[in-house]
Design an enzyme around this catalytic site. Structure first.
Site, PDB file in Angstrom:
ATOM      1  CD  GLU A 238      -2.664  -0.578   2.401  1.00  0.00           C
ATOM      2  OE1 GLU A 238      -4.000  -2.012   2.427  1.00  0.00           O
ATOM      3  OE2 GLU A 238      -2.626  -0.109   3.399  1.00  0.00           O
TER       4      GLU A 238
ATOM      5  CD  GLU B 116      -3.148  -5.758   3.947  1.00  0.00           C
ATOM      6  OE1 GLU B 116      -4.220  -4.749   4.832  1.00  0.00           O
ATOM      7  OE2 GLU B 116      -2.131  -5.788   3.852  1.00  0.00           O
TER       8      GLU B 116
END
Length: 457
Positions: free
Chosen positions: A164, A360
């Site tokens: 991320e 995720e």
């Protein structure tokens, strides 16, 4: 029954700083999280800092056995840069032994390690030089990546560079949630560009070291949905997608920074400083696969009173409060499973159907002890329902031809979460902080075991 492809990866994700503990021991040097907790402990939930977290450093064997019990065949975690190279140059032999033993234990238990290099844990020695604002960070990261590939490339065959990247950019340089808590769009863009180039140079090192495997990146994608079909709202959606998704997806997969992004930044006098050969390096070092973290969509509308030149992303798009949304009240995040189907189609149609996986997906809930049943187990049916809905949409995407090879939940065992500490729990296993970090399976873990046994549900 919904069935998934053969050899589908079922697992969970975590990170070194959120699980390992021993943050100031065993040769590890400080990260920005260690220093920030030292400087401003009041910012951290319930005085929960990064020192101990889930104590995986001592308990990884038990953890791996517990992973096997619920049928996981893969697990993504990260290496701590500050543990492996405490001063950026010299190898910590104890760290090498720890990670090699950890990864080998996974392999011995039929669990493939997917290893990430950076999960928001900037070494303090690099932060003192300016962190990602300093172009030297690109070379520092490339060297760290090379060392990791050389030390563990015989055990690890799926690598990722960053988790991320837009989060450490936004949280550190726009919204104040991560150190150094700067609010400066120009600096954020430079940090983002150096992060991209650090990724590119790590991919180059991967090929130079000639590791047997594949390399990718983990990106969080917030698909944007506009308030209306009005041209201005659709323009806001396009810029939201450009910043949140395409800013990294396009260069790492397609080999070029989007022209629309370059024009937007140029128009607003926000172009970063670049080196002459960067463009060719981006072309030459694309990824083999992509991990997509998906939690929530973004609802947007045209800004009402934008600044020009822009000072913040809100000058390009504003949040829109969709009246029909479902929300996880503990995080304030919208629950919208259909976006996972939209992501699958985006990866199929816009990114050459590159192999990708859900790296995720998860639901954080506070005070889960409220849901302990008569057997002493946390009955987290809400998490099971969350998974079902998202897996149904993911399956739709796979049936439509999207090249998805796995699904990982955040996370395996309740973990420490930055400033939030242990406020919200995400794990298949409950962590008892008051009882020597005891792990106890939740109902969702048993349900996940059934999924993995049947390769579907």
């Amino acid at each position: 029954m919904i069935k998934f492809p053969n050899d589908f990866l079922w697992g969970a994700a975590a990170s070194a700083p959120q699980t390992e503990g021993h943050s100031s021991r065993n040769g590890k040097s400080a990260t920005t999280w260690d220093k920030w907790f030292e400087l401003a402990p009041e910012k951290f939930n319930d005085n929960q800092g990064p020192e101990n977290t889930s104590n995986t450093y001592e308990m990884f064997v038990e953890d791996v056995v517990n992973m096997r019990k619920i049928g996981m065949n893969s697990y993504r975690t990260s290496i701590s840069w500050a543990r492996l190279l405490p001063d950026g140059q010299n190898l910590n032999d104890e760290a090498v032994n720890f990670y090699r033993t950890y990864f080998q234990t996974m392999i011995d238990n039929g669990i493939e390690p997917i290893i990430n290099l950076f999960h928001f844990d900037m070494p303090w020695w690099l932060m003192e030089k300016g962190g990602w604002e300093n172009r030297e960070s690109v070379d520092d990261f490339a060297y760290y990546a090379q060392v990791a590939f050389e030390q563990f490339g015989d055990l690890v065959h799926r690598w990722t560079t960053f988790n991320e990247p837009t989060v450490h950019i936004e949280c550190g340089y726009l919204y104040g949630y991560h150190y150094p808590a700067v609010v400066d769009l120009r600096r954020a863009i430079q940090v983002g560009y150096h992060t991209l180039m650090a990724h590119v140079m790590a991919v180059q090192k991967f090929h130079q070291v000639n590791v047997d495997g594949q390399i990718g990146i983990i990106l969080n994608v917030l698909p944007a949905y506009s308030r209306s079909d009005d041209a201005k709202d659709l323009g806001a959606k396009a810029i939201s997608d450009l910043l949140s998704s395409r800013s990294f997806l396009d260069p790492v997969v397609l080999g070029h920074v989007p022209n629309e992004l370059v024009k937007l930044l140029k128009r607003n006098e926000l172009l970063p400083e670049i080196n002459d050969n960067d463009k060719q390096l981006i072309i030459d070092n694309t990824v083999d696969f992509v991990g997509i973290n998906y939690y929530q969509p973004r609802r947007v509308q045209a800004p009402k009173n934008p600044n020009f030149p822009a000072k913040m992303p809100s000058d390009w798009f504003e949040s829109y409060d969709w009246p029909d949304k479902r929300v996880n009240p503990y995080r304030g995040w919208e629950i919208y499973p259909p976006a996972l189907y939209d992501i699958a189609i985006m990866m199929r149609d816009e990114y050459g159907n590159i192999p990708w996986y859900v790296s995720e997906n998860g639901m954080g809930v506070a005070d889960e002890e409220r849901f302990i049943d008569d057997t002493g187990m946390i009955n987290d049916q809400y998490r099971i329902d969350f998974m079902k809905e998202h897996l149904e949409q993911l399956h739709r995407g796979i049936e439509a031809g999207s090249n998805c090879f796995g699904y990982h939940m955040w996370t395996f065992v309740d973990c420490w979460s930055w400033l939030n500490g242990y406020r919200n729990r995400y794990g298949f296993y409950r962590l008892d902080l008051n009882n020597n970090y005891k792990r106890t399976v939740k109902k969702s873990g048993l349900w996940f075991q059934q999924i993995t046994q049947n390769n579907g549900f």
